[in-house]
Design a protein around this motif. Sequence first.
Motif, PDB file in Angstrom:
ATOM      1  N   TYR A 149       0.818  -1.215   0.000  1.00  0.00           N
ATOM      2  CA  TYR A 149       0.000   0.000   0.000  1.00  0.00           C
ATOM      3  C   TYR A 149       0.855   1.270   0.000  1.00  0.00           C
ATOM      4  CZ  TYR A 149      -4.305  -2.613   1.048  1.00  0.00           C
ATOM      5  OH  TYR A 149      -5.383  -3.453   0.992  1.00  0.00           O
ATOM      6  N   TYR A 150       1.946   1.242   0.762  1.00  0.00           N
ATOM      7  CA  TYR A 150       2.697   2.478   0.984  1.00  0.00           C
ATOM      8  C   TYR A 150       4.024   2.526   0.236  1.00  0.00           C
ATOM      9  CZ  TYR A 150      -0.806   3.031   4.582  1.00  0.00           C
ATOM     10  OH  TYR A 150      -2.004   3.147   5.239  1.00  0.00           O
ATOM     11  N   GLN A 151       4.221   1.613  -0.726  1.00  0.00           N
ATOM     12  CA  GLN A 151       5.469   1.668  -1.486  1.00  0.00           C
ATOM     13  C   GLN A 151       5.585   2.992  -2.239  1.00  0.00           C
ATOM     14  OE1 GLN A 151       5.661  -0.866  -5.103  1.00  0.00           O
ATOM     15  NE2 GLN A 151       3.629  -1.603  -4.566  1.00  0.00           N
ATOM     16  N   MET A 177      16.186  -3.484   4.062  1.00  0.00           N
ATOM     17  CA  MET A 177      15.368  -2.348   3.632  1.00  0.00           C
ATOM     18  C   MET A 177      15.471  -1.194   4.623  1.00  0.00           C
ATOM     19  SD  MET A 177      12.002  -4.461   2.343  1.00  0.00           S
ATOM     20  CE  MET A 177      10.949  -3.026   2.164  1.00  0.00           C
ATOM     21  N   ALA A 178      15.404  -1.507   5.904  1.00  0.00           N
ATOM     22  CA  ALA A 178      15.477  -0.462   6.932  1.00  0.00           C
ATOM     23  C   ALA A 178      16.817   0.262   6.876  1.00  0.00           C
ATOM     24  CB  ALA A 178      15.260  -1.080   8.314  1.00  0.00           C
ATOM     25  N   ILE A 179      17.889  -0.501   6.704  1.00  0.00           N
ATOM     26  CA  ILE A 179      19.230   0.102   6.654  1.00  0.00           C
ATOM     27  C   ILE A 179      19.380   0.983   5.411  1.00  0.00           C
ATOM     28  CG2 ILE A 179      21.695  -0.401   6.406  1.00  0.00           C
ATOM     29  CD1 ILE A 179      21.164  -2.958   8.084  1.00  0.00           C
ATOM     30  N   MET A 180      18.945   0.481   4.256  1.00  0.00           N
ATOM     31  CA  MET A 180      19.080   1.236   2.997  1.00  0.00           C
ATOM     32  C   MET A 180      18.285   2.549   3.043  1.00  0.00           C
ATOM     33  SD  MET A 180      21.159  -0.245   0.866  1.00  0.00           S
ATOM     34  CE  MET A 180      22.147  -0.645   2.314  1.00  0.00           C
ATOM     35  N   GLU A 181      17.054   2.492   3.557  1.00  0.00           N
ATOM     36  CA  GLU A 181      16.245   3.708   3.615  1.00  0.00           C
ATOM     37  C   GLU A 181      16.809   4.701   4.632  1.00  0.00           C
ATOM     38  OE1 GLU A 181      12.009   3.177   3.752  1.00  0.00           O
ATOM     39  OE2 GLU A 181      12.120   1.435   2.430  1.00  0.00           O
ATOM     40  N   TYR A 182      17.356   4.189   5.718  1.00  0.00           N
ATOM     41  CA  TYR A 182      17.988   5.063   6.709  1.00  0.00           C
ATOM     42  C   TYR A 182      19.185   5.796   6.108  1.00  0.00           C
ATOM     43  CZ  TYR A 182      20.799   6.436  10.747  1.00  0.00           C
ATOM     44  OH  TYR A 182      21.551   7.142  11.645  1.00  0.00           O
ATOM     45  N   LYS A 183      19.955   5.078   5.302  1.00  0.00           N
ATOM     46  CA  LYS A 183      21.183   5.642   4.738  1.00  0.00           C
ATOM     47  C   LYS A 183      20.923   6.615   3.590  1.00  0.00           C
ATOM     48  CE  LYS A 183      24.648   3.483   6.928  1.00  0.00           C
ATOM     49  NZ  LYS A 183      25.757   4.231   7.594  1.00  0.00           N
ATOM     50  N   PHE A 184      19.917   6.307   2.747  1.00  0.00           N
ATOM     51  CA  PHE A 184      19.856   7.003   1.458  1.00  0.00           C
ATOM     52  C   PHE A 184      18.592   7.825   1.186  1.00  0.00           C
ATOM     53  CE2 PHE A 184      22.643   3.255   0.714  1.00  0.00           C
ATOM     54  CZ  PHE A 184      23.820   3.951   0.473  1.00  0.00           C
ATOM     55  N   ALA A 209       3.255   5.598  11.523  1.00  0.00           N
ATOM     56  CA  ALA A 209       4.500   4.914  11.876  1.00  0.00           C
ATOM     57  C   ALA A 209       5.654   5.396  11.003  1.00  0.00           C
ATOM     58  CB  ALA A 209       4.326   3.404  11.723  1.00  0.00           C
ATOM     59  N   PHE A 210       5.428   5.502   9.694  1.00  0.00           N
ATOM     60  CA  PHE A 210       6.503   5.968   8.811  1.00  0.00           C
ATOM     61  C   PHE A 210       6.847   7.436   9.077  1.00  0.00           C
ATOM     62  CE2 PHE A 210       5.299   2.347   5.903  1.00  0.00           C
ATOM     63  CZ  PHE A 210       6.535   1.714   5.976  1.00  0.00           C
ATOM     64  N   ALA A 211       5.843   8.231   9.525  1.00  0.00           N
ATOM     65  CA  ALA A 211       6.101   9.644   9.814  1.00  0.00           C
ATOM     66  C   ALA A 211       6.885   9.827  11.112  1.00  0.00           C
ATOM     67  CB  ALA A 211       4.778  10.410   9.904  1.00  0.00           C
ATOM     68  N   ASN A 237      12.147   2.400  10.903  1.00  0.00           N
ATOM     69  CA  ASN A 237      12.172   1.486  12.061  1.00  0.00           C
ATOM     70  C   ASN A 237      10.884   0.670  12.176  1.00  0.00           C
ATOM     71  OD1 ASN A 237      14.776   2.236  12.993  1.00  0.00           O
ATOM     72  ND2 ASN A 237      13.910   4.105  13.865  1.00  0.00           N
ATOM     73  N   TYR A 238       9.839   1.089  11.441  1.00  0.00           N
ATOM     74  CA  TYR A 238       8.594   0.303  11.431  1.00  0.00           C
ATOM     75  C   TYR A 238       8.855  -1.106  10.901  1.00  0.00           C
ATOM     76  CZ  TYR A 238       3.476  -0.331  11.038  1.00  0.00           C
ATOM     77  OH  TYR A 238       2.184  -0.757  11.185  1.00  0.00           O
ATOM     78  N   TYR A 239       9.832  -1.228  10.041  1.00  0.00           N
ATOM     79  CA  TYR A 239      10.173  -2.556   9.511  1.00  0.00           C
ATOM     80  C   TYR A 239      10.596  -3.513  10.627  1.00  0.00           C
ATOM     81  CZ  TYR A 239      10.237  -0.578   4.776  1.00  0.00           C
ATOM     82  OH  TYR A 239       9.899   0.023   3.590  1.00  0.00           O
ATOM     83  N   TYR A 240      11.227  -2.980  11.671  1.00  0.00           N
ATOM     84  CA  TYR A 240      11.710  -3.849  12.740  1.00  0.00           C
ATOM     85  C   TYR A 240      10.559  -4.467  13.542  1.00  0.00           C
ATOM     86  CZ  TYR A 240      16.349  -2.033  11.679  1.00  0.00           C
ATOM     87  OH  TYR A 240      17.521  -1.700  11.046  1.00  0.00           O
ATOM     88  N   VAL A 241       9.397  -3.810  13.512  1.00  0.00           N
ATOM     89  CA  VAL A 241       8.207  -4.413  14.127  1.00  0.00           C
ATOM     90  C   VAL A 241       7.876  -5.718  13.398  1.00  0.00           C
ATOM     91  CG1 VAL A 241       5.744  -4.135  14.563  1.00  0.00           C
ATOM     92  CG2 VAL A 241       7.290  -2.177  14.856  1.00  0.00           C
ATOM     93  N   PHE A 242       7.921  -5.674  12.066  1.00  0.00           N
ATOM     94  CA  PHE A 242       7.626  -6.868  11.268  1.00  0.00           C
ATOM     95  C   PHE A 242       8.726  -7.911  11.408  1.00  0.00           C
ATOM     96  CE2 PHE A 242       5.755  -3.306   8.589  1.00  0.00           C
ATOM     97  CZ  PHE A 242       4.532  -3.385   9.217  1.00  0.00           C
TER      98      PHE A 242
END
Length: 492
Positions: free
Chosen positions: A275-277, A337-344, A413-415, A420-425
Amino acid sequence: MGNHYTFGVAMFAAIGTFLFGFDTGIATTTIAHASWIDYMGKPSAGLTGAVVAVFIAGETVGALVQTAVGDILGRIRFMQLMCIMATVGTALQTASINMGMFLAGRCLAGIAVGGMVSTVPVYLSEISSPKHRGLIGGISGCGITFGVMTSNWVGFACSHAPYGALQWRLPLGMQIPWGVIMFIGLTTFMPNSPRQLIWKGKVEEARAEFVKIYRDLQPHEIGEEFSLMRAQIEFEMEREVKSYRETFMLFRHRALVSIAVQTFTSLTGVNVIQYYQTILYKALGMDSQTILALAGVYGTIGFLINCLTTKYLTDQWGRRKMLLAGMASVIVIEIYMAIMEYKFQDSNNKIGKGFAVLGIYLFAVTYYGLLGSTTWLYGAEVLPMSIRSKVMGIASATHFIVNVGITEAGPSAFANIHQNYYYVFVGCTSCFLVVAYFYFPETKGKTLEEVAAAFGDKVVLVEDIMIAQEQAAAEEKLRPSAEFIEVRHETA
């Protein structure tokens, strides 16, 4: 595969899950069109959110309706009812003149696809042979991914259409014929479930349908399989389950596995990512046309890998291995995914952003390749006949309810906690990986009746005389077909 008839039946049944995937995906692009927003009188954020919420609520109701009346109506009649509701619901959405009419259509369509997606895996598992049940049952999951892919590309195409109602009415209207087509198939050539017919005491009808479905087997094979199936179902009927309390007393392990496999599907975060991609791509600096195209590619990857693994992995490698490998892969990829989005996501590094998008596509490969079809199939085939429809409905409803919670929490959550929302999953999937390792047995190559042994339940042994009687009955049923073929050869 020897039985092309069963494959054809599965393809028609998958229209029901296709509608689930398409109607789920098309709402995202519909509510984004300025023409829809203007036509509906610029609805508030709450009303716009209701477009998704009402649909998911309808799905939950549909799954629970299947629990209540699925066994009473039978698989075929219940799916026919859902086809009618789907056609009316999609027609209402297409012809909407105000928000109330649109939401009513969304609700009806949600009920229809919720009931359908709960029933199709059950139906296909009951008409397929042990050797090909992974393929036949897995086609229901392929229907979902085909629907999602189609909705993505239709949304992309309609983004190029000129401003006007056609932008959103055409995609919605594309759904209308499919309910009619499936209804015709259900009425004309799709068989009733032999297992449910036995459960209802209609043994002769069950035998006729069984012979029709397994027409590629020899009479002695038909006799053996039918007698084993009949004996096990009649044995289970002696312990008729009359309440949900008895369900969890007699078949606790099997019922909880079915519910758990649907719950963990939601808690992988697949719907949040789907949904949120577009929000994630936007955060990475993509323009609107590129975002829609990337969403289309995501859906295409999911569908193609789903088809490949359904054909070449589910029956060959086994459900348990696919579930374990899928969950382990999802954990690793969501951390990536969490690491890549955090970095870039806040950088100008285009290569880095490419690797972030790669993470989303890798998720599509692993989830739809290993878990997408497997979870719906496994959730149906682990259940005994007496509770299969009821518990599968509860499992599906649980899936939808959990989806509402984590999907509605997505924007906030994304806002607030961002990637870090990925870590919940990751945490949820890790817990389910441990549960699956210890409590999810293999079902590959077993009849639905033999699956009972994997859970420690009794499997009835059948005497040779009963097998011989069923073989004679099968030969009698097959004789008209053989005589017809012989006459055709003589005429030629």
